[in-house]
Design a protein around this motif. Structure first.
Motif, PDB file in Angstrom:
ATOM      1  N   GLN A  74       0.804  -1.217   0.000  1.00 44.80           N
ATOM      2  CA  GLN A  74       0.000   0.000   0.000  1.00 44.80           C
ATOM      3  C   GLN A  74       0.842   1.274   0.000  1.00 44.80           C
ATOM      4  OE1 GLN A  74      -3.868  -0.233   0.395  1.00 44.80           O
ATOM      5  NE2 GLN A  74      -2.882  -1.894  -0.712  1.00 44.80           N
ATOM      6  N   GLN A  75       2.032   1.201   0.583  1.00 48.63           N
ATOM      7  CA  GLN A  75       2.852   2.411   0.709  1.00 48.63           C
ATOM      8  C   GLN A  75       3.143   3.057  -0.631  1.00 48.63           C
ATOM      9  OE1 GLN A  75       3.335  -0.459   2.388  1.00 48.63           O
ATOM     10  NE2 GLN A  75       4.683  -0.186   4.171  1.00 48.63           N
ATOM     11  N   THR A  76       3.211   2.240  -1.690  1.00 44.09           N
ATOM     12  CA  THR A  76       3.526   2.772  -3.025  1.00 44.09           C
ATOM     13  C   THR A  76       2.407   3.644  -3.575  1.00 44.09           C
ATOM     14  OG1 THR A  76       2.749   0.653  -3.916  1.00 44.09           O
ATOM     15  CG2 THR A  76       5.134   0.951  -3.681  1.00 44.09           C
ATOM     16  N   PHE A  77       1.219   3.537  -2.990  1.00 45.91           N
ATOM     17  CA  PHE A  77       0.106   4.400  -3.398  1.00 45.91           C
ATOM     18  C   PHE A  77       0.270   5.796  -2.802  1.00 45.91           C
ATOM     19  CE2 PHE A  77      -4.016   6.295  -2.230  1.00 45.91           C
ATOM     20  CZ  PHE A  77      -4.580   6.454  -3.490  1.00 45.91           C
ATOM     21  N   ALA A  88      -0.499   1.171  -7.510  1.00 39.47           N
ATOM     22  CA  ALA A  88       0.066   2.281  -8.285  1.00 39.47           C
ATOM     23  C   ALA A  88      -0.076   3.598  -7.530  1.00 39.47           C
ATOM     24  CB  ALA A  88      -0.629   2.369  -9.637  1.00 39.47           C
ATOM     25  N   PHE A  89       0.915   4.463  -7.688  1.00 39.10           N
ATOM     26  CA  PHE A  89       0.929   5.753  -6.995  1.00 39.10           C
ATOM     27  C   PHE A  89      -0.309   6.576  -7.336  1.00 39.10           C
ATOM     28  CE2 PHE A  89       2.420  10.244  -6.670  1.00 39.10           C
ATOM     29  CZ  PHE A  89       2.608  10.257  -5.301  1.00 39.10           C
ATOM     30  N   GLN A  90      -0.814   7.294  -6.329  1.00 39.01           N
ATOM     31  CA  GLN A  90      -2.067   8.030  -6.474  1.00 39.01           C
ATOM     32  C   GLN A  90      -2.005   9.152  -7.495  1.00 39.01           C
ATOM     33  OE1 GLN A  90      -3.209  10.228  -2.871  1.00 39.01           O
ATOM     34  NE2 GLN A  90      -1.105  10.073  -2.158  1.00 39.01           N
ATOM     35  N   GLU A 117       9.435   0.873  -9.316  1.00 34.25           N
ATOM     36  CA  GLU A 117       9.270   0.271  -7.991  1.00 34.25           C
ATOM     37  C   GLU A 117       8.861  -1.190  -8.101  1.00 34.25           C
ATOM     38  OE1 GLU A 117       7.984   4.235  -5.414  1.00 34.25           O
ATOM     39  OE2 GLU A 117       6.425   2.946  -6.243  1.00 34.25           O
ATOM     40  N   ALA A 118       7.979  -1.490  -9.045  1.00 35.85           N
ATOM     41  CA  ALA A 118       7.550  -2.879  -9.250  1.00 35.85           C
ATOM     42  C   ALA A 118       8.725  -3.750  -9.683  1.00 35.85           C
ATOM     43  CB  ALA A 118       6.431  -2.933 -10.290  1.00 35.85           C
ATOM     44  N   ILE A 148      -4.201  -0.803 -10.116  1.00 34.56           N
ATOM     45  CA  ILE A 148      -4.664   0.565 -10.365  1.00 34.56           C
ATOM     46  C   ILE A 148      -6.054   0.676  -9.747  1.00 34.56           C
ATOM     47  CG2 ILE A 148      -5.355   2.233 -12.118  1.00 34.56           C
ATOM     48  CD1 ILE A 148      -3.291   1.008 -13.995  1.00 34.56           C
ATOM     49  N   GLN A 149      -6.133   1.359  -8.599  1.00 28.87           N
ATOM     50  CA  GLN A 149      -7.426   1.546  -7.944  1.00 28.87           C
ATOM     51  C   GLN A 149      -7.946   2.934  -8.278  1.00 28.87           C
ATOM     52  OE1 GLN A 149      -7.873   1.310  -3.489  1.00 28.87           O
ATOM     53  NE2 GLN A 149      -9.063   3.144  -3.956  1.00 28.87           N
TER      54      GLN A 149
END
Length: 240
Positions: free
Chosen positions: A26-29, A55-57, A98-99, A109-110
């Motif tokens: 989750q931190q990467t978001f 994925a980052f926000q 990062e991945a 991707i949320q």
């Protein structure tokens, strides 16, 4: 094969790596991560462990989203909603890096509810997915507030995994991998994260995941009681 984990490490990493065989980072978001942190996690994980990263926000959430309060980046007006902007593509490249460092299999991707089911969103998505590099990562997309027809068209058009809650609806893509996220219960369209799944709910979840499973299923709990519920669900699978 069914793998069970949580959205974020729900306990100390050393213990987590013994209790589970997958995690959704989750931190990467929220933040741009340091490579050494991700590299250390990869080295600490046992062989065969599966990472997914969120994925980052900056790719998905507009600057008005309250999630930016937890970020180490100040958003511009051009971020989020898969807009085909230089900022969004920049954040995608960072997420991709990062991945790679983490050795992740999935990138989640949320998309927020502000990513409406309309022509503008489809246009943004088309330009985004036609422009990005995917490398070997599997892309999973969670759409919120969309109709089943819209979701089916989206995942087919852009060749992504349909992320769903198995207690709510069946996955709408035809791939060999299922990606599930369980946030808690729903009341009038709102997610109540402060929820502990009952034995009946977990048995129903097991029945559906086993029934729909084609090849692989990944089940991530994201409710307040996620650690306990994920372990209970794993026990149910072991007893099956």
């Amino acid at each position: 094969m069914i793998r069970v984990g949580t959205c974020g490490f729900c306990e100390g990493k050393r213990k987590y790596f013994k209790d589970f065989d997958t995690v959704e980072i989750q931190q990467t978001f929220y933040r741009i991560m340091q490579e050494r942190t991700l590299r250390r996690w990869k080295e600490e994980a046992p062989e065969g462990f599966t990472f997914s990263i969120k994925a980052f926000q900056g790719i998905t959430h507009p600057p008005s989203s309250p999630t930016w309060r937890r970020s180490n980046v100040k958003p511009s007006r051009n971020v989020g909603l898969l807009k085909p902007t230089s900022e969004v593509f920049h954040y995608w490249r960072l997420t991709l890096k990062e991945a790679e460092v983490l050795g992740a299999r999935f990138i989640l991707i949320q998309l927020p509810r502000s990513f409406k089911e309309n022509e503008e969103s489809f246009s943004n998505a088309e330009k985004f997915f036609n422009s990005i590099e995917r490398k070997d990562f599997e892309i999973a997309v969670e759409l919120r507030g969309w109709s089943e027809k819209g979701i089916k068209e989206f995942v087919r058009e852009f060749d992504v995994i349909d992320v769903t809650d198995p207690l709510v609806r069946i996955p709408l893509h035809k791939g060999k991998v299922r990606y599930y996220r369980l946030h808690g219960r729903y009341e009038e369209g709102k997610i109540i994260y402060n929820h502990s799944y009952s034995d009946e709910e977990l048995k129903k979840l097991r029945e559906r995941v086993l029934g729909w499973n084609i090849e692989e299923s990944f089940v991530f709990f994201n409710n307040v009681a996620m650690c306990k519920d994920a372990k209970r669900f794993k026990s149910l699978l072991d007893l099956h």
